[in-house]
Write a protein that holds these residues in place. Structure first.
Motif, PDB file in Angstrom:
ATOM      1  N   ALA A  94      -5.840  10.747  -4.659  1.00  0.00           N
ATOM      2  CA  ALA A  94      -4.612  10.322  -5.322  1.00  0.00           C
ATOM      3  C   ALA A  94      -3.441  11.239  -5.008  1.00  0.00           C
ATOM      4  O   ALA A  94      -2.286  10.854  -5.198  1.00  0.00           O
ATOM      5  N   ALA A  95      -3.719  12.443  -4.526  1.00  0.00           N
ATOM      6  CA  ALA A  95      -2.625  13.346  -4.182  1.00  0.00           C
ATOM      7  C   ALA A  95      -1.828  12.841  -2.992  1.00  0.00           C
ATOM      8  O   ALA A  95      -0.632  13.111  -2.874  1.00  0.00           O
ATOM      9  N   SER A  96      -2.484  12.112  -2.087  1.00  0.00           N
ATOM     10  CA  SER A  96      -1.790  11.582  -0.913  1.00  0.00           C
ATOM     11  C   SER A  96      -1.517  10.084  -1.020  1.00  0.00           C
ATOM     12  O   SER A  96      -0.795   9.534  -0.193  1.00  0.00           O
ATOM     13  N   ARG A  97      -2.097   9.413  -2.011  1.00  0.00           N
ATOM     14  CA  ARG A  97      -1.860   7.982  -2.223  1.00  0.00           C
ATOM     15  C   ARG A  97      -1.429   7.786  -3.672  1.00  0.00           C
ATOM     16  O   ARG A  97      -2.212   7.350  -4.513  1.00  0.00           O
ATOM     17  N   THR A  98      -0.210   8.137  -3.963  1.00  0.00           N
ATOM     18  CA  THR A  98       0.264   8.163  -5.344  1.00  0.00           C
ATOM     19  C   THR A  98       0.960   6.879  -5.787  1.00  0.00           C
ATOM     20  O   THR A  98       1.138   6.674  -6.983  1.00  0.00           O
ATOM     21  N   GLY A  99       1.352   6.036  -4.847  1.00  0.00           N
ATOM     22  CA  GLY A  99       2.197   4.898  -5.180  1.00  0.00           C
ATOM     23  C   GLY A  99       1.441   3.685  -5.666  1.00  0.00           C
ATOM     24  O   GLY A  99       0.227   3.545  -5.491  1.00  0.00           O
ATOM     25  N   VAL A 100       2.189   2.764  -6.254  1.00  0.00           N
ATOM     26  CA  VAL A 100       1.613   1.537  -6.768  1.00  0.00           C
ATOM     27  C   VAL A 100       1.101   0.653  -5.636  1.00  0.00           C
ATOM     28  O   VAL A 100       0.100  -0.072  -5.793  1.00  0.00           O
ATOM     29  N   ASP A 101       1.734   0.714  -4.470  1.00  0.00           N
ATOM     30  CA  ASP A 101       1.275  -0.096  -3.336  1.00  0.00           C
ATOM     31  C   ASP A 101      -0.108   0.336  -2.877  1.00  0.00           C
ATOM     32  O   ASP A 101      -0.926  -0.509  -2.474  1.00  0.00           O
ATOM     33  N   ASN A 102      -0.381   1.635  -2.914  1.00  0.00           N
ATOM     34  CA  ASN A 102      -1.703   2.117  -2.536  1.00  0.00           C
ATOM     35  C   ASN A 102      -2.779   1.588  -3.483  1.00  0.00           C
ATOM     36  O   ASN A 102      -3.868   1.190  -3.051  1.00  0.00           O
ATOM     37  N   VAL A 103      -2.478   1.590  -4.777  1.00  0.00           N
ATOM     38  CA  VAL A 103      -3.446   1.093  -5.760  1.00  0.00           C
ATOM     39  C   VAL A 103      -3.684  -0.396  -5.570  1.00  0.00           C
ATOM     40  O   VAL A 103      -4.818  -0.874  -5.613  1.00  0.00           O
TER      41      VAL A 103
END
Length: 521
Positions: A94-103
């Protein structure tokens, strides 16, 4: 390819996990009874086994013998999970994929698909507290009602940053810092398997330095083994970690207890010239003073599980030299301030020296904590500027504080004494009189400001002086002196009043107050 020791000896079964029995037992029982939750939140300090335990739970659910509390560790699924290549186990940082698009892309858009090889899909989200608020909101509904084949395992070192709406939908497990004894036992096993020659004292030092994190301890062990070619000695560990010997820490503690500022400066100079890391030194001092503070409160019977009997005995002895817990608590606050200030300090040595000065000289620190320390010293009969019963430890013997002893002084309730003494310092008779100072250092009693009785009142039986009455007398005297002569009051401001063993009032000046003492005489 060479594999780091902390990866090579990562636990492969629940039984290999060290220091987290409460987590291990609960998860094994849940798998055995088929009551596995759909979402878990693993929180705790770094290096305590959160991600490792998440992988072990994935093994328990996807092993060829699954569901099982004891995954085999040799089947294809177990090996793929250990290598982070299993198609049904998704590890997201989650440190490198923090955005809503990643989720949305990596979780919500794929969560409804059936598992590829097993009966479950496991999502391990590391450092989950780094997700944005929008990402948490997007994950919320899926986390609350996921498909039956999905298990979420959220890992974080900062659980307070995870929204309550997320935490309430998970089973929460707090991973504790691992005890020094457990870390030493695991390091000893690794040394034996790797063929290292080691001293137990070196392993204990590594364990203390790791702050309860097994990964940090194993990484330090590996670094030390390379540094010493496999021969792990205490001296080598101390040099590598920049640690200060316990006996040397006790030396500086004795200097602070003795209020030996010059000795403190010499001690700091010695270690600066030796190349000691001042940041590590301040951390070691904080731990040392913490143990002494605990010893002053518990007598060394509680709260010092990580110390050996000799260290506990030393801490108890030093706690008595400080006179009470108030002074030690103030010292810990000063060390906390030092640890905060040194991060941006241009001269860390100066910051350390200032901190020692404030520890040793509460009269130079105008705070409530320093006032509490001075009151505690007066109530316990230990003078703020005396060094009785405390050995500086570095060979510096501070000069005794100049002092003069006035004749026995009656309490403020004996007005006839006021009529007998004449002030030797010129006073404005139209104003309220201060306690006069006589030749030879005799200080007469003064009427308190709110006293309504005249000097010629009938004689009353003199009251016995107590510590509290002495403080009231001296406070009233300082107020009266300040009204008459501010310059004279400034000279007396650094003096302290207390009772001697033979019930005499003693006005004591700090070392170097030659001029003030001459004026008082």
């Amino acid at each position: 390819m060479v594999v780091s020791l902390y990866r090579k000896y990562r636990p492969q079964t629940f039984g290999d996990v060290v220091g987290q029995e409460h987590v291990e037992r609960t998860l094994r029982n849940a798998v055995s009874e088929g009551t596995t939750s759909h979402a878990y939140l693993f929180s705790g300090p770094r290096g305590t086994g959160k991600t490792t335990t998440a992988r072990l739970l994935a093994k328990a659910l996807l092993c060829d013998n699954a569901p099982t509390p004891n995954p085999c560790g040799v089947c294809e699924s177990c090996n793929d999970i250990a290598a982070s290549v299993h198609p049904d186990v998704y590890e997201l940082d989650a440190a490198s994929r923090t955005g809503v698009d990643n989720v949305r892309e990596e979780i919500i858009g794929r969560v409804s698909f059936a598992p590829t090889r097993g009966h479950y899909k496991v999502y391990i989200i590391d450092e989950v507290h780094m997700l944005s608020i929008a990402a948490f909101n997007a994950l919320l509904k899926t986390l609350e009602e996921p498909p039956e084949h999905v298990v979420f395992i959220l890992c974080t070192t900062d659980p307070h940053k995870v929204p309550d709406t997320i935490r309430s939908r998970c089973q929460n497990f707090e991973f504790h810092r691992i005890g020094i004894g457990e870390i030493v036992g695991n390091l000893r096993l690794i040394c034996e398997k790797e063929g290292f020659i080691y001293e137990d004292s070196a392993l204990e030092l590594i364990a203390k330095h790791s702050s309860g994190g097994m990964r940090d301890a194993i990484s330090t062990l590996e670094q030390l083994s390379v540094f010493t070619s496999g021969s792990l000695t205490f001296a080598a560990a101390e040099g590598l970690l920049g640690e200060v010997e316990e006996s040397q820490l006790f030396d500086i503690v004795r200097l602070v207890a003795a209020r030996d500022v010059v000795g403190c400066f010499r001690w700091v100079a010695k270690f600066v010239e030796g190349g000691t890391d001042l940041a590590q030194l301040s951390r070691d001092l904080t731990a040392c003073f913490r143990n002494i503070y605990v010893a002053s409160l518990t007598g060394g019977k509680e709260g010092m599980e990580d110390s050996n009997p000799d260290e506990i005995a030393q801490c108890v002895k030093l706690a008595k030299a400080f006179g009470g817990p108030d002074r030690l608590s103030r010292t810990l606050l000063l060390l906390a301030d030092l640890n905060m200030e040194r991060r941006g300090a241009t001269d860390p040595r100066l910051s350390l020296e200032i901190a020692f000065t404030r520890m040793a000289r509460p009269d130079s620190d105008l705070t409530l904590e320093s006032l509490a320390e001075r009151v505690e010293a007066l109530e316990s009969g230990v003078g703020v500027f005396t060094t009785a019963g405390v050995s500086p430890g570095v060979g510096f013997d501070p000069a005794p504080a100049p002092r003069f002893e006035p004749k026995p002084l009656a309490d403020e309730t004996a007005p006839e004494r006021v009529a007998e003494n004449k002030p030797s310092v010129p006073m404005n008779t139209a104003t309220e009189q201060a306690p006069p100072v006589k030749s030879g250092g005799e200080l007469s009693a003064a009427e308190s400001p709110d006293s309504a009785e005249p000097a010629a009142a009938p004689a009353a039986a003199p009251a016995v002086l107590t510590k509290s009455s002495v403080q009231r007398l001296w406070a009233n005297a300082l107020v009266a002196i300040k009204k008459e002569s501010p310059s004279l009051a400034a000279m007396f401001a650094s003096a302290r009043a207390h009772l001697s063993d033979d019930e005499k009032l003693v006005i004591e000046f700090p070392p170097g107050s030659t001029f003030s003492l001459r004026v008082a005489d």
